[in-house]
Structures are given as structure tokens and as C-alpha cells.
Design a protein around this motif. Structure first.
Motif, PDB file in Angstrom:
ATOM      1  N   SER A 109     -15.329  32.938   9.573  1.00  0.00           N
ATOM      2  CA  SER A 109     -14.910  31.691   8.919  1.00  0.00           C
ATOM      3  C   SER A 109     -15.106  31.761   7.416  1.00  0.00           C
ATOM      4  O   SER A 109     -14.335  31.186   6.638  1.00  0.00           O
ATOM      5  CB  SER A 109     -15.712  30.512   9.486  1.00  0.00           C
ATOM      6  OG  SER A 109     -17.081  30.593   9.104  1.00  0.00           O
ATOM      7  N   ILE A 112     -12.122  33.467   5.240  1.00  0.00           N
ATOM      8  CA  ILE A 112     -10.879  32.792   4.877  1.00  0.00           C
ATOM      9  C   ILE A 112     -10.886  32.384   3.399  1.00  0.00           C
ATOM     10  O   ILE A 112      -9.965  32.738   2.651  1.00  0.00           O
ATOM     11  CB  ILE A 112     -10.627  31.576   5.787  1.00  0.00           C
ATOM     12  CG1 ILE A 112     -10.637  32.007   7.262  1.00  0.00           C
ATOM     13  CG2 ILE A 112      -9.310  30.904   5.426  1.00  0.00           C
ATOM     14  CD1 ILE A 112      -9.673  33.119   7.582  1.00  0.00           C
ATOM     15  N   GLU A 116      -8.602  33.839   0.175  1.00  0.00           N
ATOM     16  CA  GLU A 116      -7.836  32.986  -0.728  1.00  0.00           C
ATOM     17  C   GLU A 116      -8.264  33.194  -2.185  1.00  0.00           C
ATOM     18  O   GLU A 116      -7.433  33.284  -3.089  1.00  0.00           O
ATOM     19  CB  GLU A 116      -8.010  31.519  -0.325  1.00  0.00           C
ATOM     20  CG  GLU A 116      -7.307  31.142   0.966  1.00  0.00           C
ATOM     21  CD  GLU A 116      -5.794  31.142   0.827  1.00  0.00           C
ATOM     22  OE1 GLU A 116      -5.301  30.818  -0.263  1.00  0.00           O
ATOM     23  OE2 GLU A 116      -5.112  31.483   1.804  1.00  0.00           O
ATOM     24  N   THR A 291      -3.666  35.813   5.036  1.00  0.00           N
ATOM     25  CA  THR A 291      -4.807  35.028   5.519  1.00  0.00           C
ATOM     26  C   THR A 291      -4.664  34.720   7.001  1.00  0.00           C
ATOM     27  O   THR A 291      -5.642  34.783   7.759  1.00  0.00           O
ATOM     28  CB  THR A 291      -4.919  33.719   4.723  1.00  0.00           C
ATOM     29  OG1 THR A 291      -5.050  34.026   3.328  1.00  0.00           O
ATOM     30  CG2 THR A 291      -6.126  32.913   5.163  1.00  0.00           C
ATOM     31  N   LYS A 292      -3.437  34.394   7.427  1.00  0.00           N
ATOM     32  CA  LYS A 292      -3.202  34.151   8.856  1.00  0.00           C
ATOM     33  C   LYS A 292      -3.430  35.421   9.662  1.00  0.00           C
ATOM     34  O   LYS A 292      -3.962  35.373  10.774  1.00  0.00           O
ATOM     35  CB  LYS A 292      -1.777  33.632   9.069  1.00  0.00           C
ATOM     36  CG  LYS A 292      -1.538  32.238   8.510  1.00  0.00           C
ATOM     37  CD  LYS A 292      -0.068  31.845   8.601  1.00  0.00           C
ATOM     38  CE  LYS A 292       0.181  30.514   7.920  1.00  0.00           C
ATOM     39  NZ  LYS A 292       1.618  30.144   7.919  1.00  0.00           N
ATOM     40  N   VAL A 295      -7.052  35.688  10.393  1.00  0.00           N
ATOM     41  CA  VAL A 295      -7.490  34.791  11.468  1.00  0.00           C
ATOM     42  C   VAL A 295      -7.155  35.391  12.819  1.00  0.00           C
ATOM     43  O   VAL A 295      -7.999  35.445  13.727  1.00  0.00           O
ATOM     44  CB  VAL A 295      -6.820  33.404  11.313  1.00  0.00           C
ATOM     45  CG1 VAL A 295      -7.175  32.518  12.511  1.00  0.00           C
ATOM     46  CG2 VAL A 295      -7.258  32.745  10.018  1.00  0.00           C
ATOM     47  N   THR A 463      -7.995  27.057  -0.225  1.00  0.00           N
ATOM     48  CA  THR A 463      -9.320  26.491   0.059  1.00  0.00           C
ATOM     49  C   THR A 463     -10.020  26.010  -1.200  1.00  0.00           C
ATOM     50  O   THR A 463     -11.054  25.333  -1.102  1.00  0.00           O
ATOM     51  CB  THR A 463     -10.205  27.531   0.775  1.00  0.00           C
ATOM     52  OG1 THR A 463     -10.261  28.728  -0.018  1.00  0.00           O
ATOM     53  CG2 THR A 463      -9.636  27.879   2.143  1.00  0.00           C
TER      54      THR A 463
END
Length: 573
Positions: A109, A112, A116, A291-292, A295, A463
């Protein structure tokens, strides 16, 4: 002065001299090790030199060696190596299945906002020499830049021998009698040859290895679900049996803290996806997409497989790395499918390939990092040597020499060596992430204080500053937790252990030493530059806010008019 005709004549001569049709194969091979551009007349103009470089096609050698096919697999499979496939056994033993999952989710977590922030900084400072290692020199402090950059370089220099030692441990699953250095010699030779071939050799080798890793993880997850549901007649339905006995947590809160460093090491280099995405034609689209990818990669290649392992392997298994009396140090991935014939051998073989993959990447990255340090003046200029094929040849030789350290695999206490190398590498990753988000925080602060608008940025972190503060806080807490675990190790009844402390916190000690040396040498006693003093011009690429707004509007309009499947794909990918 040279006339235009003379310059053109020289241009043709220089090109013909490097024409493969006019040279023997041996001469081309020998000349490839010469310094790039060392035979170009220094009296020529920069435009004329550029024409010669273009004719030789040297400037794009690295990019042409690594194409889109390679980059996709490198992006997806980055981090699938020792930390996940072998080191997770130690994490399971120390933290239990619940602690293992908590550790990987917390670190994941935090990645992320790191992604960014890295993307925003990479687009903003696209032309800065040294890449992300140089951000802290401008935005925070030159001593911090020196310490973190060298710590990062040392990390990669240590990872290659770490992976080769792990390879020798993996081989023991099949044979414990053969001297492991015999296998080290083979693996070492393959990796060195692949890197000395150049970027294309590195990329093709990585493509094959990464494909094997991804297919193994996916197949492993499917098989684990079958086994958990009772697909193996010998074990029957397993379910959450091992979460109840011996339990979900191995050493309560302290066990969870012991998981974080290996989780960071497993997910190391994820930030590179942001830097590579920032080099794409449209970073405002490619960075969110990267970024995706992170994840999905964390969920499907880390969280789910580790959760399944926690259901199939009890944390008190004597075969896990770090378990008392363990002799085989078998990967938990192999232990999880051990009741199925042949499959453990296949999984162990792919783990061996995965370990070699990370070792291959380590030599590639360590050589490029060392060359970057030399280019910035933080390492001897001797290492700032790039040959005609784009290889930092002297740095490659230095990395290869450091890799010889892997021949300690025959040492009877190789597990201790593994722990030392893992500690250095894991903490370096955390320091790198901390520095990236700290630089982002300082950058945004300087923009606000000096009256600049974020609309001038080619890409803005989704973010924002709050995300960077979250990531920075998590990284600091991880370093504090590791300090506690290192000084008061698990199973020592609260007694301090100096040897264990240095074995597990050496990375931070090295960074502090480098930081203080730089401070003393340059007599620089400030902790950081004030926001008013930060130079927001040097190396920064300023974008036209109106042009960016227009591009965003056009992109949004195009997406609204796109078919449903395109909009769905854009949302998820």
C-alpha cells in the motif's frame, strides 16, 4: 576552420571506418570496447558529431536492445526472486501466515504513493543527470544524496552474490553432496556473459526467465487452491487448518515487525516502473497505468500466492528458512506442493531460474548505477567509461569482481551470509523509497513557497503530498521496527544482541557512515535546504499549463466518444 566539404568528407570517413563490411569480425569485436566517440575529431561541431553518432546508431543502442516485449515482462516480474520465493519462508516462520500477509499488504500500500511521487519527479526532472539518485542533492541535501546513492549502489553489488548463494541453497533440494561452488561457477559465467553481450543479451535472457516465473506463479496458485480444497487424497480438505494450529501469528506483534524488511526486498525496484513510464510519449496516461500494474502485480503475484502458502505450510515447519535445525532451507513454494509428485521439482527449477534472473538484473543495474555515480562526481571518474556498444565496461568488470564473493556458497554457515546480504539489500530499498517521497514533499513545499503552480508540472501525483507523507511515515516506522528486531531479536527473551543488530541493521549503519563522511569532508552541517533556497530551475522541465489543460481536455473528450470496451480497458489498465 574546416570547410563544409571537409566536414562532410570526415563524416563519410568516420562512418566508413566503422562500417561492418570493411572490418573483420575480430576487429569489430575489439573496437567495441573502445570508448564511445574516442575517434571522432574533437574539432568538429556538435552537430557534425551528432551526425556521426546517428550514423553509427550508438546513441540508441541501449533502447534498441530493450524493446516493448522485454519491458512488459520486466515490469510484471520485477521482484520475483529471492525475497518472495525463498526469503518468504523466513517471514512465515517469524510472523506466521497472518503476519506474512499484513507485512506484504502494508509495504504494498505504501508503494502506490511512492510510484506516483516517482512518476511526478521523473517527468519534472527528465533531463537531470543521475536520475532519481540526484533528486535529493537539489531538493534536500547533497550529503543525503551521496549516502543514499552509494547505499543503493552497494545494494545492487550485494544482490548478485546474494542470488547466487540462494541458487546454491536451491540446488541442495536435489543434491547436498556436490560442492555448491561448482554450480556457482556455472551460474556466474552465464550471468557475466549475458551482461557483457550488451543490453540485448540481458533483455533476451530476462524475457525467458521472467516468462517462466510468471507462468509458475499462476500455475502454482491454481494448484494450491486445488490442494486446499482437498484435491490431494493424501491430505484431504485443509482449509484454514494451519491458521488455527499452530496459529495465525508466530511471535505476536514482534513477528509482524520481522516481516517488513523481507517484504520491502521482495518488492524492491517497483519504483522503476514509474521512471520507465515517465519516458513514454504520454506520461499522464502511462504513469497511472504503471501504478495499476503495480496493484495487480502485488495482489496476484505476491498477496494471493503468499496467502495460499500460509494455508498449506505451518509456520513451525522444520524445513522453512530460519527454522531451528533446518538443513534443507527449502522454499515454501516447494513445501506447499510437496505432496504432489514431480511438481516440487518443477517449482524448484523455476525458482532457480528466478534467482538467476534477479542476479542477472543485479549485475545490469549495479554497473549502470556505478557509472551514474561516476558521471555525477560521486565515484572515481575511472568508472565513467562507456564503450561503443553502450556498455559501462569498467563498471561491468567491477560488478563481476564483486560477484566472485558468491563463491562463499561452500561455507558451512551460508545462511548467515544470506542474512547479512539480505539485511543490506532490504534496508537500502526502504531508504530509497523514503528519499523519493521526501524529495517529493520538499519539491511541493518549494513550489508553494516560491510561488510556482503545480499546473506547470507535466504530471501531478494522484496521491499528492498526503500520499507521500503516508509513505514516508510507513518507511520510518519500518526502520524503527527493524531497529527493535535487530537489537532485541525474536527468541532471545528480551536480551540485546550486538551481533544480530549489525547483521540485520548494517544497511542503515553503512548509510549513516557515508552521510557523516560527506558532511565532514565538505563541512556541510545543514540537515536540509530551506524551501526558499531550493533551486527550482536546475534540471527542471517546465511545461505550458495551457497546453497541458488542452491535452487533458482532448484526451477526456476522446475517451467519452470511445466504445464501451475502450473505456473499460482504460479504467482498469
Amino acid at each position: 576552420m574546416k570547410s563544409e566539404e571537409d566536414s562532410g568528407s570526415f563524416h563519410m570517413t568516420a562512418v566508413s571506418e566503422t562500417n561492418p563490411q570493411n572490418d573483420t569480425r575480430w576487429r569489430r569485436f575489439k573496437d567495441s570496447f573502445k570508448k564511445m566517440d574516442d575517434d571522432i575529431d574533437p574539432s568538429l561541431s556538435e552537430a557534425e558529431k551528432a551526425q556521426i553518432r546517428e550514423a553509427r546508431n550508438e546513441g540508441e543502442k541501449l533502447k534498441k536492445g530493450i524493446n516493448r516485449r522485454h519491458m512488459f515482462l520486466i515490469a510484471v516480474a520485477t521482484g520475483i526472486g529471492t525475497g518472495l520465493l525463498v526469503g518468504s519462508g523466513s517471514s512465515l516462520h517469524n510472523g506466521g501466515p497472518a503476519g506474512l500477509i499484513i507485512g506484504i499488504i502494508v509495504v504494498g500500500s505504501m508503494l502506490i504513493p511512492v510510484m506516483e511521487a516517482a512518476g511526478e519527479m521523473a517527468v519534472t526532472y527528465a533531463d537531470l543527470t543521475g536520475g532519481f539518485n540526484a533528486y535529493s542533492s537539489i531538493l534536500v541535501d547533497s550529503s543525503l544524496c551521496f549516502a543514499v546513492s552509494w547505499n543503493y549502489c552497494i545494494q545492487w553489488l550485494c544482490v548478485m552474490p546474494l542470488e547466487l548463494v540462494t541458487a546454491s541453497m536451491t540446488i541442495k533440494y536435489w543434491n547436498e553432496t556436490i560442492n555448491p561452488d561448482a554450480f556457482i561457477a556455472i551460474f556466474y559465467t552465464v550471468i557475466v556473459i549475458a551482461n557483457f553481450i550488451g543490453s540485448d543479451g540481458y533483455a533476451e535472457f530476462e524475457f525467458f526467465l521472467n516468462t517462466s516465473k510468471v507462468l509458475m506463479i499462476l500455475g502454482f496458485s491454481i494448484l494450491c487452491v486445488i490442494l486446499i480444497c482437498g484435491g490431494a487424497s493424501s491430505t484431504g480438505y485443509i482449509g484454514a487448518k494451519y491458521w488455527h494450529n499452530p496459529g495465525a501469528f508466530a511471535n505476536s506483534f514482534k513477528g509482524v515487525c520481522a516481516v517488513f524488511v523481507n517484504a520491502a526486498f521482495s518488492l524492491g525496484c517497483t519504483e522503476f516502473l514509474a521512471f520507465s513510464a515517465a519516458e513514454q510519449p504520454n506520461p499522464r496516461r502511462s504513469i497511472p497505468s504503471a501504478t495499476k500494474q503495480v496493484v495487480y502485480r502485488i495482489v496476484f503475484l505476491f498477496v494471493i500466492p503468499l496467502f495460499l502458502i500460509g494455508l498449506l505450510v505451518p509456520y513451525n515447519s522444520p524445513d522453512l528458512l530460519g527454522a531451528s535445525g533446518s538443513q534443507s532451507h527449502t522454499s515454501p513454494f516447494v513445501i506447499a506442493v510437496s505432496q504432489v509428485n514431480v511438481v516440487p521439482h518443477i517449482v524448484n527449477a523455476v525458482i532457480l531460474l528466478a534467482v538467476l534472473s534477479v542476479g542477472n538484473s543485479a549485475m545490469f543495474c549495479s554497473s549502470r548505477t556505478l557509472q551514474s555515480l561516476a558521471e555525477q562526481g560521486m565515484a572515481p571518474s575511472f568508472f565513467n567509461y562507456i564503450d561503443r556498444t553502450g556498455r559501462p565496461i569498467r563498471c561491468l568488470i567491477f560488478s563481476a569482481v564483486c560477484g566472485i564473493f558468491s563463491f562463499i556458497a561452500a561455507y558451512e554457515k551460508q545462511e548467515e551470509v544470506f542474512d547479512w546480504l539480505l539485511a543490506i539489500s532490504g534496508l537500502s530499498t526502504i531508504l530509497t523509497w523514503s528519499t523519493i517521497v521526501l524529495c517529493h514533499i520538499r519539491f511541493r513545499k518549494a513550489l508553494a513557497v516560491q510561488g510556482f503552480s503545480t499546473s506547470e508540472l507535466g504530471y501531478r501525483s494522484k496521491t499528492g503530498v498526503l500520499g507521500s507523507w503516508y509513505a514516508f511515515t510507513i518507511n520510518v516506522l519500518i526502520l524503527m521496527a527493524q531497529f527493535w528486531i535487530a537489537l532485541f531479536p525474536i527468541g532471545e527473551n528480551g536480551k540485546a544482541d550486538a551481533e544480530n543488530f549489525f547483521q540485520n541493521y548494517l544497511g542503515m549503519v553503512v548509510a549513516i557512515v557515508f552521510y557523516l563522511i560527506h558532511k565532514v569532508y565538505h563541512k556541510n552541517w545543514r540537515l536540509f535546504r530551506s524551501a526558499e533556497e531550493i533551486d527550482l530551475v536546475r534540471g527542471r522541465k517546465i511545461f505550458d499549463a495551457d497546453v497541458i489543460a488542452q491535452e487533458n481536455a482532448e484526451d477526456a473528450e476522446q475517451l467519452r466518444n470511445s466504445p464501451l470496451h475502450v473505456r473499460i480497458a482504460r479504467f482498469w489498465c
